[in-house]
Design a protein around this motif. Structure first.
Motif, mmCIF file in Angstrom:
data_model
loop_
_atom_site.group_PDB
_atom_site.id
_atom_site.type_symbol
_atom_site.label_atom_id
_atom_site.label_comp_id
_atom_site.label_asym_id
_atom_site.label_seq_id
_atom_site.Cartn_x
_atom_site.Cartn_y
_atom_site.Cartn_z
ATOM 1 N N GLY A 292 0.782 -1.221 0.072
ATOM 2 C CA GLY A 292 0.101 -0.198 0.019
ATOM 3 C C GLY A 292 0.908 1.183 -0.024
ATOM 4 N N GLU A 293 1.771 1.269 0.657
ATOM 5 C CA GLU A 293 2.805 2.434 0.789
ATOM 6 C C GLU A 293 3.448 2.588 -0.533
ATOM 7 O OE1 GLU A 293 3.854 2.160 5.581
ATOM 8 O OE2 GLU A 293 5.356 1.465 4.277
ATOM 9 N N MET A 294 4.078 1.365 -1.227
ATOM 10 C CA MET A 294 4.435 1.492 -2.664
ATOM 11 C C MET A 294 3.467 2.165 -3.430
ATOM 12 S SD MET A 294 4.102 -0.187 -5.378
ATOM 13 C CE MET A 294 3.552 -1.923 -5.096
ATOM 14 N N GLU A 295 2.188 1.960 -3.596
ATOM 15 C CA GLU A 295 1.305 2.413 -4.385
ATOM 16 C C GLU A 295 1.200 3.895 -3.975
ATOM 17 O OE1 GLU A 295 -2.665 0.456 -4.085
ATOM 18 O OE2 GLU A 295 -1.927 -1.364 -4.824
ATOM 19 N N GLN A 296 0.834 4.235 -2.837
ATOM 20 C CA GLN A 296 0.747 5.584 -2.465
ATOM 21 C C GLN A 296 2.142 6.559 -2.966
ATOM 22 O OE1 GLN A 296 0.469 6.282 1.743
ATOM 23 N NE2 GLN A 296 -1.740 6.088 1.562
ATOM 24 N N ALA A 297 3.179 5.872 -2.821
ATOM 25 C CA ALA A 297 4.508 6.633 -3.376
ATOM 26 C C ALA A 297 4.637 6.755 -4.699
ATOM 27 C CB ALA A 297 5.769 5.864 -2.914
ATOM 28 N N LEU A 298 4.255 5.915 -5.604
ATOM 29 C CA LEU A 298 4.153 5.763 -6.871
ATOM 30 C C LEU A 298 3.074 6.784 -7.477
ATOM 31 C CD1 LEU A 298 4.592 2.061 -8.185
ATOM 32 C CD2 LEU A 298 6.368 3.852 -8.202
ATOM 33 N N SER A 299 1.981 6.845 -6.827
ATOM 34 C CA SER A 299 0.742 7.618 -7.132
ATOM 35 C C SER A 299 1.321 9.030 -7.031
ATOM 36 C CB SER A 299 -0.291 7.212 -6.617
ATOM 37 O OG SER A 299 -0.689 6.190 -6.428
ATOM 38 N N ALA A 300 2.161 9.305 -6.046
ATOM 39 C CA ALA A 300 2.507 10.884 -5.826
ATOM 40 C C ALA A 300 3.549 11.216 -6.810
ATOM 41 C CB ALA A 300 3.146 10.770 -4.433
ATOM 42 N N LEU A 301 4.180 10.383 -7.457
ATOM 43 C CA LEU A 301 4.997 10.798 -8.566
ATOM 44 C C LEU A 301 4.186 11.562 -9.815
ATOM 45 C CD1 LEU A 301 7.588 7.633 -8.625
ATOM 46 C CD2 LEU A 301 7.906 9.945 -7.723
ATOM 47 N N ASP A 302 3.005 11.137 -9.929
ATOM 48 C CA ASP A 302 2.085 11.763 -11.019
ATOM 49 C C ASP A 302 2.990 11.430 -12.549
ATOM 50 O OD1 ASP A 302 0.068 13.342 -11.764
ATOM 51 O OD2 ASP A 302 1.233 15.069 -11.982
ATOM 52 N N LEU A 303 2.878 10.166 -12.723
ATOM 53 C CA LEU A 303 3.446 9.527 -13.814
ATOM 54 C C LEU A 303 2.425 9.821 -14.803
ATOM 55 C CD1 LEU A 303 4.659 6.575 -12.369
ATOM 56 C CD2 LEU A 303 6.286 8.085 -13.719
ATOM 57 N N PRO A 304 2.617 9.872 -16.058
ATOM 58 C CA PRO A 304 1.425 10.177 -17.337
ATOM 59 C C PRO A 304 0.591 8.969 -17.232
ATOM 60 C CG PRO A 304 3.795 10.230 -18.090
ATOM 61 C CD PRO A 304 4.088 9.853 -16.673
ATOM 62 N N ALA A 305 0.677 7.804 -16.815
ATOM 63 C CA ALA A 305 0.047 6.589 -16.670
ATOM 64 C C ALA A 305 0.535 5.627 -15.822
ATOM 65 C CB ALA A 305 -0.337 6.023 -18.160
ATOM 66 N N LEU A 306 -0.252 5.225 -14.696
ATOM 67 C CA LEU A 306 0.211 4.350 -13.763
ATOM 68 C C LEU A 306 -0.766 3.478 -13.819
ATOM 69 C CD1 LEU A 306 2.154 3.589 -11.353
ATOM 70 C CD2 LEU A 306 0.706 5.035 -9.955
ATOM 71 N N TYR A 307 -0.645 2.055 -13.747
ATOM 72 C CA TYR A 307 -1.446 0.820 -13.635
ATOM 73 C C TYR A 307 -1.023 0.200 -12.392
ATOM 74 C CZ TYR A 307 -2.859 2.488 -18.362
ATOM 75 O OH TYR A 307 -3.090 3.032 -19.329
ATOM 76 N N LEU A 308 -1.705 -0.085 -11.571
ATOM 77 C CA LEU A 308 -1.532 -0.876 -10.262
ATOM 78 C C LEU A 308 -2.339 -2.105 -10.329
ATOM 79 C CD1 LEU A 308 -1.523 2.315 -8.006
ATOM 80 C CD2 LEU A 308 0.741 0.833 -8.779
ATOM 81 N N TYR A 309 -1.821 -3.189 -10.598
ATOM 82 C CA TYR A 309 -2.319 -4.669 -10.581
ATOM 83 C C TYR A 309 -2.388 -5.270 -9.358
ATOM 84 C CZ TYR A 309 -1.453 -3.686 -15.432
ATOM 85 O OH TYR A 309 -1.799 -3.109 -16.928
ATOM 86 N N ARG A 310 -3.670 -5.548 -8.728
ATOM 87 C CA ARG A 310 -3.821 -6.011 -7.308
ATOM 88 C C ARG A 310 -4.468 -7.413 -7.440
ATOM 89 N NH1 ARG A 310 -4.579 -1.472 -3.481
ATOM 90 N NH2 ARG A 310 -6.469 -2.442 -2.888
ATOM 91 N N PRO A 311 -3.577 -8.508 -7.956
ATOM 92 C CA PRO A 311 -4.029 -9.845 -8.054
ATOM 93 C C PRO A 311 -4.026 -10.659 -6.539
ATOM 94 C CG PRO A 311 -1.690 -9.543 -8.530
ATOM 95 C CD PRO A 311 -1.953 -8.373 -8.167
ATOM 96 N N SER A 312 -5.175 -11.560 -6.590
ATOM 97 C CA SER A 312 -4.874 -12.466 -5.403
ATOM 98 C C SER A 312 -3.764 -13.412 -5.635
ATOM 99 C CB SER A 312 -6.535 -13.243 -5.758
ATOM 100 O OG SER A 312 -6.387 -14.067 -4.616
ATOM 101 N N LEU A 313 -3.774 -14.646 -5.099
ATOM 102 C CA LEU A 313 -2.613 -15.327 -5.092
ATOM 103 C C LEU A 313 -2.565 -15.843 -6.755
ATOM 104 C CD1 LEU A 313 -1.147 -17.108 -3.138
ATOM 105 C CD2 LEU A 313 -2.880 -18.964 -3.436
ATOM 106 N N LEU A 314 -1.232 -15.874 -6.998
ATOM 107 C CA LEU A 314 -0.726 -16.061 -8.536
ATOM 108 C C LEU A 314 -0.710 -17.552 -8.926
ATOM 109 C CD1 LEU A 314 2.004 -13.276 -9.191
ATOM 110 C CD2 LEU A 314 -0.432 -13.469 -9.773
ATOM 111 N N SER A 315 -1.198 -18.022 -9.740
ATOM 112 C CA SER A 315 -0.912 -19.461 -10.112
ATOM 113 C C SER A 315 -0.158 -19.700 -11.231
ATOM 114 C CB SER A 315 -2.206 -20.224 -10.081
ATOM 115 O OG SER A 315 -3.241 -19.829 -11.161
#
Ligand SMILES: NC(=O)c1ccc[n+]([C@@H]2O[C@H](COP(=O)([O-])OP(=O)(O)OC[C@H]3O[C@@H](n4cnc5c(N)ncnc54)[C@H](OP(=O)(O)O)[C@@H]3O)[C@@H](O)[C@H]2O)c1
Length: 222
Positions: free
Chosen positions: A129-152
């Motif tokens: 969550g802190e990583m998402e916040q810090a990236l969001s604060a950078l104001d990148l042109p397009a930021l995609y945050l993928y939030r998967p459950s367990l990966l298989s």
């Protein structure tokens, strides 16, 4: 023809993503930043950069990269301490975001986690969550945050707890709302990233929840 940078290409999702990028034939150059060489090294579109994560800032490119993909991550077991875990899942990911911003990258795609929350009492979810916040604060042109459950999917290292969770979740998919927590195949996640990279009109910040990853390209929440 586009350019991409993948960090974490040697991992389970990163490998699936690089294979998908190569197969798409849409990329004239696919840069890989890793700490070791890969079996793709002799392909004409692949450019390898072997650097420790602590030196992400030293990465130089001859042009601005269109799409930066972050498939980095470690586990508490591998990292050995909370500080070492945070250095990868927060420190290196945010450093990559800063690099993307400073070097004019068009899009950044990052794998976070279902339940990521800077206010969580769970260390893993709080770090994500802190990583998402810090990236969001950078104001990148397009930021995609993928939030998967367990990966298989196939992975070299056997993770007993993850496989047990996968078996349990797969046995309960008849329950209503199971798309929210059932395991996400690694290939499906890689394709979800590629699909969104193609949606050029997308500018801004997007959170793609586990169910959205499983359903394919639908309207993403901002
Ligand atoms: N596994 C799950 O069920 C799950 C669920 C939700 C979210 N996620 C998140 O999804 C992301 C991708 O997961 P994954 O399972 O595909 O990852 P993975 O297979 O463990 O691969 C991780 C990648 O990060 C690199 N890496 C880790 N520590 C490093 C270090 N100290 N220095 C340099 N490179 C380092 C690895 O490089 P090497 O190959 O050199 O080690 C590898 O390329 C992670 O952020 C993870 O937290 C995973």
């Amino acid at each position: 023809m586009k350019t991409a940078l993948v960090v974490g290409a040697t991992g389970a999702t990163g490998s699936a993503l690089v294979n998908a990028l190569i197969s798409s034939d849409e990329y004239r150059a696919i840069h890989l930043l890793s700490r070791r060489t890969t079996h793709w090294r002799n392909r004409q579109e692949i450019r390898e950069h072997i650097l420790p994560l602590s030196r992400i800032g030293d990465l130089t490119m001859p042009y601005a990269i269109d799409e930066v993909y972050c498939c980095l991550g470690t586990t508490m077991k591998t990292a050995g301490s909370k500080a070492a875990f945070r250095a990868v899942d927060y420190g290196a990911v945010v450093a990559l975001g800063q690099w993307a911003k400073a070097n004019g990258a068009g899009q950044m795609h990052v794998i976070s986690s279902k339940g990521a929350n800077a206010g969580s009492r769970n260390f893993y979810l709080r770090t994500k969550g802190e990583m998402e916040q810090a990236l969001s604060a950078l104001d990148l042109p397009a930021l995609y945050l993928y939030r998967p459950s367990l990966l298989s999917g196939e992975r070299i290292d056997y993770r007993r707890k993850e496989r047990m969770g996968e078996a349990l979740m797969n046995g309960l998919t008849w329950l209503p709302g199971s798309d929210n927590w059932r395991p996400v195949p690694i290939d499906v996640l890689a394709q979800a990233m590629l699909q969104r990279a193609r949606a050029h009109e997308n500018k801004g910040r997007y959170r793609i929840e586990s169910a959205q990853i499983l359903r394919g390209l639908k309207r993403d929440s901002e």
